[in-house]
Motif scaffolding. Structure first.
Motif, mmCIF file in Angstrom:
data_model
loop_
_atom_site.group_PDB
_atom_site.id
_atom_site.type_symbol
_atom_site.label_atom_id
_atom_site.label_comp_id
_atom_site.label_asym_id
_atom_site.label_seq_id
_atom_site.Cartn_x
_atom_site.Cartn_y
_atom_site.Cartn_z
ATOM 1 N N UNK A 228 0.819 -1.201 0.000
ATOM 2 C CA UNK A 228 0.000 0.000 0.000
ATOM 3 C C UNK A 228 0.851 1.248 0.000
ATOM 4 N N UNK A 229 0.195 2.403 -0.187
ATOM 5 C CA UNK A 229 0.894 3.686 -0.205
ATOM 6 C C UNK A 229 -0.060 4.761 0.284
ATOM 7 N N UNK A 230 0.423 5.712 1.110
ATOM 8 C CA UNK A 230 -0.439 6.805 1.569
ATOM 9 C C UNK A 230 -0.989 7.597 0.392
ATOM 10 N N UNK A 231 -2.293 7.750 0.359
ATOM 11 C CA UNK A 231 -2.911 8.518 -0.705
ATOM 12 C C UNK A 231 -2.954 7.816 -2.041
ATOM 13 N N UNK A 232 -2.507 6.557 -2.098
ATOM 14 C CA UNK A 232 -2.486 5.816 -3.352
ATOM 15 C C UNK A 232 -3.688 4.902 -3.490
ATOM 16 N N UNK A 233 -3.636 3.964 -4.423
ATOM 17 C CA UNK A 233 -4.726 3.002 -4.584
ATOM 18 C C UNK A 233 -4.913 2.169 -3.323
ATOM 19 N N UNK A 234 -6.052 1.506 -3.217
ATOM 20 C CA UNK A 234 -6.313 0.642 -2.066
ATOM 21 C C UNK A 234 -5.261 -0.460 -2.007
ATOM 22 N N UNK A 235 -4.813 -0.845 -0.831
ATOM 23 C CA UNK A 235 -3.827 -1.933 -0.714
ATOM 24 C C UNK A 235 -4.340 -3.203 -1.381
ATOM 25 N N UNK A 236 -3.414 -3.980 -1.914
ATOM 26 C CA UNK A 236 -3.764 -5.215 -2.604
ATOM 27 C C UNK A 236 -2.831 -6.315 -2.145
ATOM 28 N N UNK A 237 -3.315 -7.566 -2.234
ATOM 29 C CA UNK A 237 -2.543 -8.732 -1.798
ATOM 30 C C UNK A 237 -2.340 -9.680 -2.963
ATOM 31 N N UNK A 238 -1.152 -10.277 -3.018
ATOM 32 C CA UNK A 238 -0.855 -11.249 -4.065
ATOM 33 C C UNK A 238 0.045 -12.350 -3.554
ATOM 34 N N UNK A 239 0.048 -13.458 -4.272
ATOM 35 C CA UNK A 239 0.912 -14.596 -3.972
ATOM 36 C C UNK A 239 1.926 -14.709 -5.097
ATOM 37 N N UNK A 240 3.218 -14.671 -4.744
ATOM 38 C CA UNK A 240 4.285 -14.598 -5.738
ATOM 39 C C UNK A 240 5.187 -15.833 -5.634
ATOM 40 N N UNK A 241 5.511 -16.452 -6.786
ATOM 41 C CA UNK A 241 6.286 -17.691 -6.769
ATOM 42 C C UNK A 241 7.784 -17.425 -6.773
ATOM 43 N N UNK A 242 8.577 -18.425 -6.415
ATOM 44 C CA UNK A 242 10.021 -18.323 -6.655
ATOM 45 C C UNK A 242 10.271 -18.426 -8.152
ATOM 46 N N UNK A 243 11.240 -17.685 -8.653
ATOM 47 C CA UNK A 243 11.455 -17.656 -10.099
ATOM 48 C C UNK A 243 12.787 -18.248 -10.530
#
Length: 272
Positions: free
Chosen positions: A66-81
């Motif tokens: 998230x960021x102050x004054x930015x878009x709504x916080x979002x959650x994701x699942x990220x794999x090892x690459x």
């Protein structure tokens, strides 16, 4: 939750004051699912940027940003690459990441129709993450509200860890901590399984090979050493990490990290 901050070798250029990291563990009831929590807050002056270079552990990360004054916080699942990822930070913001155990990707993805090995590098959304509660916790100076939010969310998943999951987790743990293990066949022998079984299982859970588990340990150690101690002797480091010679080490380092060992040393000297 413990007070001692867990150590991490995945973050390859630590120390920039514009991006401040914190790490902590969650209650023991989550030990089979979660390795540790990492939190980063950044405040970068206008016109500047901070590049965070990460060679991820062979495991998924659940991340809320998230960021102050930015878009709504979002959650994701990220794999090892199996490759170094670079995240460019600008302005002000924060991210909360949960470094999961290697098997946890399968557990969080269960029922979603996406096998762990098919998750794209840019990740997939985590719709059940308590995003608003996590964002509220980030306004506190204490870790406790954040730890509580994450614990309540992840505890039901921890109850689903099975024996096959534990095999993958132990394979990754041994590859990381046992410097004497240089080959995938040695890793399979330590686990008491056939090399083919280990290969199939690790690829199913992570999309990576058992050989990569060993190389990840080597390259993380090499990158952090060269950045933090740029006077280190390259040939001696290559031998110490189990490479046949410096040329072999340098080729693999450049193939994965996208730069030569000398380039990392120069960046370390500049940072110091």
């Amino acid at each position: 939750m413990t007070d001692a901050a867990p150590r991490s070798r995945g973050h390859l250029n630590p120390g920039d004051p514009r991006a401040v990291f914190d790490r902590f563990t969650l209650p023991a009831s989550l030990d089979e699912l979660v390795r540790h929590v990492w939190v980063v807050r950044w405040d970068v002056p206008e016109g500047e940027a901070v590049d965070q270079r990460v060679l991820t552990y062979p495991a998924f990360n659940a991340v809320v940003e998230g960021a102050p004054g930015g878009p709504a916080p979002a959650a994701g699942l990220f794999p090892p690459t199996g490759r170094v990822g670079v995240r460019r930070l600008k302005g002000r913001g924060w991210a909360v990441g949960v470094l999961l155990r290697p098997s946890a990707g399968r557990i969080l993805l269960e029922g979603r129709g996406v096998p762990p090995r098919a998750v794209p590098a840019e990740g997939i959304p985590l719709d059940d993450a308590p995003v608003e509660r996590i964002a509220d916790a980030m306004s506190h100076t204490s870790r406790e509200p954040l730890a509580a939010a994450l614990t309540d969310w992840l505890l039901p998943y921890a109850e689903r860890v099975g024996e096959r999951d534990r095999l993958v987790d132990e394979a990754c743990r041994l590859a990381e901590v046992e410097a004497s293990i240089d080959r995938a066949s040695e890793l399979a022998a330590r686990l008491g399984v056939a090399p083919r079984t280990l290969e199939r299982t690790v690829r199913e859970y992570l999309g990576l090979s058992p050989k990569w588990l060993i190389e990840c340990r080597r390259l993380q150690a090499a990158a952090v050493t060269l950045y933090q101690a740029p006077a280190a002797d390259l040939s001696a480091l290559a031998v110490q990490l189990g490479y046949a010679d410096y040329a072999h080490f340098s080729r693999r380092y450049r193939a994965v990290l996208g730069e030569t060992p000398n380039a990392t040393r120069r960046a370390g000297r500049a940072a110091q």
